[in-house]
Design an enzyme around this catalytic site. Structure first.
Site, PDB file in Angstrom:
ATOM      1  N   LYS A   1       2.049   4.594  18.282  1.00 23.99           N
ATOM      2  CA  LYS A   1       2.342   5.625  17.755  1.00 23.99           C
ATOM      3  C   LYS A   1       2.089   6.904  18.823  1.00 23.99           C
ATOM      4  O   LYS A   1       3.064   7.369  19.104  1.00 23.99           O
ATOM      5  CB  LYS A   1       0.920   6.274  17.280  1.00 23.99           C
ATOM      6  CG  LYS A   1       0.965   5.396  15.611  1.00 23.99           C
ATOM      7  CD  LYS A   1      -0.195   5.204  15.255  1.00 23.99           C
ATOM      8  CE  LYS A   1       0.297   4.802  13.982  1.00 23.99           C
ATOM      9  NZ  LYS A   1      -1.140   4.493  13.534  1.00 23.99           N
TER      10      LYS A   1
ATOM     11  N   THR B   1       0.911  -0.635   0.118  1.00 28.46           N
ATOM     12  CA  THR B   1       0.040   0.284  -0.281  1.00 28.46           C
ATOM     13  C   THR B   1       0.782   1.307   0.396  1.00 28.46           C
ATOM     14  O   THR B   1       0.901   2.285  -1.153  1.00 28.46           O
ATOM     15  CB  THR B   1      -0.850  -0.266   1.373  1.00 28.46           C
ATOM     16  OG1 THR B   1      -1.837  -1.249   1.392  1.00 28.46           O
ATOM     17  CG2 THR B   1      -1.638   1.199   0.763  1.00 28.46           C
ATOM     18  N   VAL B   2       1.624   1.278   0.810  1.00 24.19           N
ATOM     19  CA  VAL B   2       2.606   2.805   1.161  1.00 24.19           C
ATOM     20  C   VAL B   2       3.851   2.966  -0.128  1.00 24.19           C
ATOM     21  O   VAL B   2       3.717   3.984  -0.595  1.00 24.19           O
ATOM     22  CB  VAL B   2       3.264   2.895   2.492  1.00 24.19           C
ATOM     23  CG1 VAL B   2       3.990   4.230   3.085  1.00 24.19           C
ATOM     24  CG2 VAL B   2       2.423   2.888   3.538  1.00 24.19           C
TER      25      VAL B   2
ATOM     26  N   ILE C   1      -0.800  12.693   8.161  1.00 28.89           N
ATOM     27  CA  ILE C   1      -0.213  13.762   9.195  1.00 28.89           C
ATOM     28  C   ILE C   1       0.506  14.441   9.492  1.00 28.89           C
ATOM     29  O   ILE C   1       1.206  13.400  10.066  1.00 28.89           O
ATOM     30  CB  ILE C   1      -2.262  14.243  10.135  1.00 28.89           C
ATOM     31  CG1 ILE C   1      -3.040  13.699  10.180  1.00 28.89           C
ATOM     32  CG2 ILE C   1      -1.934  15.320  11.214  1.00 28.89           C
ATOM     33  CD1 ILE C   1      -4.078  13.687  10.725  1.00 28.89           C
TER      34      ILE C   1
ATOM     35  N   GLU D   1      -3.658  -3.056   9.572  1.00 31.18           N
ATOM     36  CA  GLU D   1      -3.005  -3.873   9.556  1.00 31.18           C
ATOM     37  C   GLU D   1      -3.158  -5.752   8.987  1.00 31.18           C
ATOM     38  O   GLU D   1      -3.781  -5.506   9.108  1.00 31.18           O
ATOM     39  CB  GLU D   1      -1.964  -4.026  11.130  1.00 31.18           C
ATOM     40  CG  GLU D   1      -1.541  -2.528  11.023  1.00 31.18           C
ATOM     41  CD  GLU D   1      -0.295  -1.829  10.766  1.00 31.18           C
ATOM     42  OE1 GLU D   1       0.262  -2.276  10.552  1.00 31.18           O
ATOM     43  OE2 GLU D   1      -1.511  -0.240   9.978  1.00 31.18           O
TER      44      GLU D   1
ATOM     45  N   GLY E   1      -3.627   5.064   4.408  1.00 33.84           N
ATOM     46  CA  GLY E   1      -3.783   5.268   3.247  1.00 33.84           C
ATOM     47  C   GLY E   1      -2.767   5.332   1.989  1.00 33.84           C
ATOM     48  O   GLY E   1      -1.788   6.436   2.711  1.00 33.84           O
TER      49      GLY E   1
ATOM     50  N   GLY F   1      -7.883  -0.987   3.165  1.00 35.62           N
ATOM     51  CA  GLY F   1      -6.314  -1.026   3.352  1.00 35.62           C
ATOM     52  C   GLY F   1      -5.872  -0.213   4.126  1.00 35.62           C
ATOM     53  O   GLY F   1      -4.295   0.122   4.534  1.00 35.62           O
TER      54      GLY F   1
ATOM     55  N   LYS G   1       6.015   2.147  12.918  1.00 31.19           N
ATOM     56  CA  LYS G   1       6.044   2.802  14.014  1.00 31.19           C
ATOM     57  C   LYS G   1       6.218   1.411  14.831  1.00 31.19           C
ATOM     58  O   LYS G   1       6.302   2.155  16.358  1.00 31.19           O
ATOM     59  CB  LYS G   1       4.650   3.194  14.033  1.00 31.19           C
ATOM     60  CG  LYS G   1       3.251   1.730  14.571  1.00 31.19           C
ATOM     61  CD  LYS G   1       2.652   1.560  13.443  1.00 31.19           C
ATOM     62  CE  LYS G   1       1.970   1.014  12.674  1.00 31.19           C
ATOM     63  NZ  LYS G   1       0.964   1.448  11.099  1.00 31.19           N
TER      64      LYS G   1
END
Ligand code: NDP
Ligand code: HSE
Length: 441
Positions: A213, A29-30, A144, A198, A311, A195, A113
């Site tokens: 986080k 995804t990333v 963000i 995890e 996402g 998506g 993370k």
């Protein structure tokens, strides 16, 4: 590729000398989002991409086959790669890989993370010893910007409190339960299809992802190592549709909150659990996979960061932002960003949960008979728990049970637990279903 029509920032286009060479670890995804975004720019080039299965059908069909490899190690040891981008996920393997990359004098950008929360301290030291940077904006709240703002723009503040909606999957589930009356399992299935979740969604649903986080944000805020295992963590799997309705009637929404509070005496209060958020507070308005981080600094006052916490492209946006910080430095002849080396001093000592002070929502099921509410009030009173609201909701005709909701004033968790024990011991109490804390900004 032309550059004129691309949304390039000053940082991304400042210098167009030899492109900075990137080794991308992961094309899920990333990684896919990072590839798409980097294809817009001429001052970076993706030299190699490591994946688990080179034969897998991929969304990106234009990637030259010869840059794909199943050997992560060959990417990290490639002398023609300047910067490693780790977006594989996992814990021990990426930790080892990031370690070797830093030791080999390569900058690393990661979205991981778990690695940062568990091994950050050691890796930051290694990065500064080797004169390179380890950047991790995407590890907290996806797209963000919060890691760099806390480390730079808000650096002059004493951070007094952080309350974050830091997990997109759980916020998506709670929103779908609230708005469409979906049950938990169907809402989770949707979040997985989109998506956000995890690979094993337990980490999302049980709060461990948010705990990683908030461990990271807390470490930045108190400049000490924060042990994720020491963070009290509760998830959302026990919240029923009835709690969402009851909370709404009382003027609250339920959200999974990751909390950091600086104490007077070096103690820090760090925890993750669902909370009732007053509908007047902006955190109650955060819907779907969006994340938000509300920060209280002693100089700035309240600030809030909001956006997509998961996402493909939102997360890639944060990864690419970190990449361009390094690209800019490298293309300006700097070997690293010395101001962004990160040194933690000692270990934080989190407040034990029983010493924390909160207001509470309690939903219980009792026999429907005279004096029940009085008895519950007595159990509370005997343990110093003062009530602000009592609500009885219907009688189940089959079981003849009454649903009762209590709201308390602020009280120490130890007292509340003693009162719960006393209520449970009463012969008229059938079950204490839900105990939630109430957020107070
Ligand atoms: P995916 O599971 O979608 O992708 C993982 C990628 O890494 C795949 O391409 C996989 O290869 C590759 N990979 C996994 N293990 C290995 C290995 N041992 N060797 C080589 N390649 C490997 O994960 P995501 O993209 O969702 O997440 C990546 C990271 O980003 C995680 O740390 C996650 O926590 C973090 N993150 C994710 C967000 C999201 O919205 N998804 C948001 C913020 C952070 P193959 O394709 O062949 O299977
Ligand atoms: N699974 C995570 C979430 C992805 O739902 O927020 C972002 O870290």
């Amino acid at each position: 590729m032309t550059t004129a029509t691309n949304p390039q920032t000053h940082l991304a286009t400042a210098h167009k000398q030899t492109p900075v060479r990137i080794g991308l670890l992961g094309l899920g995804t990333v990684g896919t989002g990072v590839y798409k975004m980097l294809s817009r720019f001429e001052n970076v080039t993706i030299r190699k991409i490591a994946v688990k299965d080179i034969t897998k059908q991929r969304q990106l069909t234009e990637i030259p086959q010869d840059i794909l490899t199943e050997s992560v190690e060959s990417v990290v040891s490639d002398p023609d790669i300047d910067l490693i981008v780790e977006v594989m996920g996992g814990k021990e393997f990426p930790y080892q890989i990031i370690k070797s990359a830093l030791a080999a004098g390569k900058h690393v950008v990661t979205a991981n993370k778990v690695v940062i929360a568990n091994y950050g301290d050691e890796l930051f030291q290694l990065a500064s010893q080797n004169g390179v940077n380890l950047l991790f904006e995407a590890a907290v709240a996806g797209g963000i910007p919060i890691v760099l703002p806390l480390r730079t723009s808000l650096a002059g503040n004493r951070i007094q409190q952080i309350a974050g909606i830091l997990n997109g999957t759980t916020n998506y589930i709670l929103t779908r339960m609230e708005q469409a009356g979906l049950d938990f399992t169907d809402a989770l299935k949707e979040a997985q299809q989109m998506g956000f979740a995890e690979a094993d969604p337990t980490a999302d649903v049980e709060g461990h992802d948010a705990a990683c986080k908030i461990a990271i944000l807390s470490a930045i805020s108190c400049q000490k190592q924060v042990d994720q295992a020491a963070i009290h963590t509760e998830g959302i799997s026990s919240i029923g549709a009835i709690d969402i309705d009851m909370a709404r009637e009382l003027g609250y929404a339920i959200r999974l909150i990751a909390l950091y509070k600086a104490g007077e005496d070096q103690r820090v209060d760090i925890r993750v659990h669902p909370m009732l958020i007053p509908v007047s507070h902006p955190l109650s308005k955060i819907m779907f996979e969006n994340n938000a981080i509300w920060v209280k600094g002693d100089a700035v006052g309240d600030v809030m960061f909001y956006g997509k916490g998961a996402g493909e492209l939102p997360t890639a946006s944060a990864v690419v932002g970190d990449i361009f910080l390094l690209v800019h430095a490298l293309q300006n002849g700097q070997t690293s960003l010395a101001g962004l080396h990160f040194n933690l001093e000692g270990k934080a000592s989190p407040l034990p949960m029983h010493d924390t002070v909160n207001a509470y929502y309690i939903r219980l099921e009792t026999q429907d008979e005279a004096g029940v509410i009085g008895q519950l009030g007595k159990a509370c009173g005997e343990h110093g728990v003062s009530l602000t609201a009592v609500m009885q909701k219907g009688i189940d005709p089959q079981t003849q049970s009454a649903t009762i909701v209590l709201l308390t004033h602020d009280v120490q968790e130890a007292n509340l637990q003693a009162a719960l024990k006393a209520m449970q011991a009463q012969s008229t109490t059938r079950k204490i279903h839900t105990v939630l804390r109430v957020f107070q900004p």
